[in-house]
Design a protein around this motif. Structure first.
Motif, PDB file in Angstrom:
ATOM      1  N   UNK A 185       0.807  -1.215   0.000  1.00  0.00           N
ATOM      2  CA  UNK A 185       0.000   0.000   0.000  1.00  0.00           C
ATOM      3  C   UNK A 185       0.844   1.269   0.000  1.00  0.00           C
ATOM      4  N   UNK A 186       2.161   1.121   0.129  1.00  0.00           N
ATOM      5  CA  UNK A 186       3.028   2.269   0.349  1.00  0.00           C
ATOM      6  C   UNK A 186       3.900   2.551  -0.863  1.00  0.00           C
ATOM      7  N   UNK A 187       4.254   3.834  -1.064  1.00  0.00           N
ATOM      8  CA  UNK A 187       5.240   4.144  -2.100  1.00  0.00           C
ATOM      9  C   UNK A 187       6.632   3.769  -1.596  1.00  0.00           C
ATOM     10  N   UNK A 188       7.470   3.283  -2.464  1.00  0.00           N
ATOM     11  CA  UNK A 188       8.831   2.934  -2.076  1.00  0.00           C
ATOM     12  C   UNK A 188       9.823   3.674  -2.958  1.00  0.00           C
ATOM     13  N   UNK A 189       9.987   4.984  -2.733  1.00  0.00           N
ATOM     14  CA  UNK A 189      10.962   5.735  -3.520  1.00  0.00           C
ATOM     15  C   UNK A 189      12.373   5.250  -3.224  1.00  0.00           C
ATOM     16  N   UNK A 190      13.326   5.512  -4.104  1.00  0.00           N
ATOM     17  CA  UNK A 190      14.670   4.958  -3.938  1.00  0.00           C
ATOM     18  C   UNK A 190      15.419   5.474  -2.720  1.00  0.00           C
ATOM     19  N   UNK A 191      14.949   6.562  -2.114  1.00  0.00           N
ATOM     20  CA  UNK A 191      15.649   7.100  -0.940  1.00  0.00           C
ATOM     21  C   UNK A 191      15.159   6.495   0.368  1.00  0.00           C
ATOM     22  N   UNK A 192      14.307   5.476   0.305  1.00  0.00           N
ATOM     23  CA  UNK A 192      13.790   4.833   1.518  1.00  0.00           C
ATOM     24  C   UNK A 192      14.365   3.422   1.634  1.00  0.00           C
ATOM     25  N   UNK A 193      15.149   3.207   2.686  1.00  0.00           N
ATOM     26  CA  UNK A 193      15.684   1.891   3.002  1.00  0.00           C
ATOM     27  C   UNK A 193      14.832   1.287   4.110  1.00  0.00           C
ATOM     28  N   UNK A 194      14.730  -0.015   4.152  1.00  0.00           N
ATOM     29  CA  UNK A 194      13.963  -0.651   5.222  1.00  0.00           C
ATOM     30  C   UNK A 194      14.723  -1.867   5.736  1.00  0.00           C
ATOM     31  N   UNK A 195      14.688  -2.034   7.069  1.00  0.00           N
ATOM     32  CA  UNK A 195      15.389  -3.154   7.683  1.00  0.00           C
ATOM     33  C   UNK A 195      14.585  -3.773   8.803  1.00  0.00           C
ATOM     34  N   UNK A 196      15.011  -4.953   9.209  1.00  0.00           N
ATOM     35  CA  UNK A 196      14.394  -5.639  10.352  1.00  0.00           C
ATOM     36  C   UNK A 196      15.482  -6.005  11.349  1.00  0.00           C
ATOM     37  N   UNK A 197      15.098  -6.045  12.624  1.00  0.00           N
ATOM     38  CA  UNK A 197      16.005  -6.468  13.690  1.00  0.00           C
ATOM     39  C   UNK A 197      15.893  -7.975  13.890  1.00  0.00           C
ATOM     40  N   UNK A 198      17.036  -8.627  14.004  1.00  0.00           N
ATOM     41  CA  UNK A 198      17.097 -10.068  14.272  1.00  0.00           C
ATOM     42  C   UNK A 198      18.152 -10.264  15.351  1.00  0.00           C
ATOM     43  N   UNK A 199      17.757 -10.857  16.484  1.00  0.00           N
ATOM     44  CA  UNK A 199      18.720 -11.027  17.570  1.00  0.00           C
ATOM     45  C   UNK A 199      19.227 -12.451  17.725  1.00  0.00           C
ATOM     46  N   UNK A 200      18.479 -13.424  17.219  1.00  0.00           N
ATOM     47  CA  UNK A 200      18.908 -14.819  17.295  1.00  0.00           C
ATOM     48  C   UNK A 200      18.113 -15.627  16.271  1.00  0.00           C
ATOM     49  N   UNK A 201      18.365 -16.918  16.222  1.00  0.00           N
ATOM     50  CA  UNK A 201      17.777 -17.746  15.168  1.00  0.00           C
ATOM     51  C   UNK A 201      16.253 -17.739  15.189  1.00  0.00           C
ATOM     52  N   UNK A 202      15.659 -17.614  16.373  1.00  0.00           N
ATOM     53  CA  UNK A 202      14.199 -17.677  16.474  1.00  0.00           C
ATOM     54  C   UNK A 202      13.510 -16.476  15.826  1.00  0.00           C
TER      55      UNK A 202
END
Length: 258
Positions: free
Chosen positions: A130-147
């Motif tokens: 539903x969102x625009x994704x212009x090239x100046x927008x980076x997105x990440x997720x946090x992962x602390x362990x395998x779970x």
């Protein structure tokens, strides 16, 4: 003031929302929760809404700030902007319309580069179409362990120009981490009075996977009682690789709001 940041991989922070709730072990010693309690005691108006004491705390109740939406529009010089250092844009209580307004501001300011980081990867995956994704927008997720590695699978579905992982605080080995479709990996140990020590072999495994696949690798800190207690070196050097950027990380910007 949202301008400028001590975070090694960005230059400014922008908090159109504040507050959050703990969702996984990586949240156990959340710096933002502790800081919000202090800001509430200081009378900071953005931190007067208390959260659920089971998952949040004083001054850390999820709050949207429409008056903060225009801040990046006033920054003329390009910045690398960490979105919501004191919250999570994809928290369930952030209205969809408000998330879209944040994205509209980012799209309207292409001279900045925005870094969004979330632990709510499933809501990110749900809202992304539903969102625009212009090239100046980076997105990440946090992962602390395998779970919590499943968050990378959700991230891979998002049509962002740069997808990144924040493996901080790193609480366990991730030798089987799938980096398909990932452009950048940040790793780091925990800091604070009750920090959980990182095993540097876990970090080496991640660094080596990144090197094999050509993924940029950034090692933020070893961790300890303070962020700088044990430095940033791994095997005798610092690791500051980044994907293509619009502004240098931690460049000196002398004009406070310009």
């Amino acid at each position: 003031m949202a301008d400028r940041s001590a975070i090694e991989w960005t230059t400014a922070t922008w908090n159109p929302t504040t507050g959050c709730d703990q969702v996984s072990p990586g949240c156990d010693h959340c710096y933002a929760l502790t800081l919000a309690k202090r800001l509430k005691a200081m009378g900071q108006p953005k931190y007067q809404n208390d959260g659920d004491p089971r998952t949040s705390g004083p001054g850390f109740g999820l709050t949207v700030h429409p008056d903060a939406l225009g801040i990046p529009l006033r920054w003329r010089r390009p910045r690398m902007v960490f979105v919501n250092s004191m919250s999570d844009l994809f928290h369930a209580r952030v209205p969809r319309d408000f998330v879209r307004q944040v994205f509209d501001v980012m799209a309207a300011t292409p001279h900045h580069t925005y870094q969004i980081l979330t632990k709510r990867s499933r809501r990110l995956r749900l809202l992304a179409p539903e969102l625009p994704w212009p090239p100046n927008v980076w997105v990440g997720v946090s992962i602390e362990h395998a779970a919590t590695a499943y968050r990378a699978d959700d991230l891979r579905t998002v049509a962002a120009s740069v997808r990144f992982l924040s493996l901080e605080p790193l609480l366990g080995p991730l030798q089987s981490l799938n980096l398909d479709g990932i452009d950048w990996v940040i790793a780091g140990g925990e800091s604070g009075p009750e920090y959980r020590s990182v095993n540097l072999d876990w970090v080496r495994d991640i660094r080596d996977i990144c090197a094999q696949l050509g993924v940029a690798f950034f090692f933020k800190q070893v961790g300890g009682t303070t962020p700088k207690a044990r430095g940033r070196e791994l095997d005798g050097r610092t690791w500051d690789q980044m994907p293509a950027t619009v502004v240098p990380v931690n460049s000196a910007d002398q004009a406070g709001g310009a």
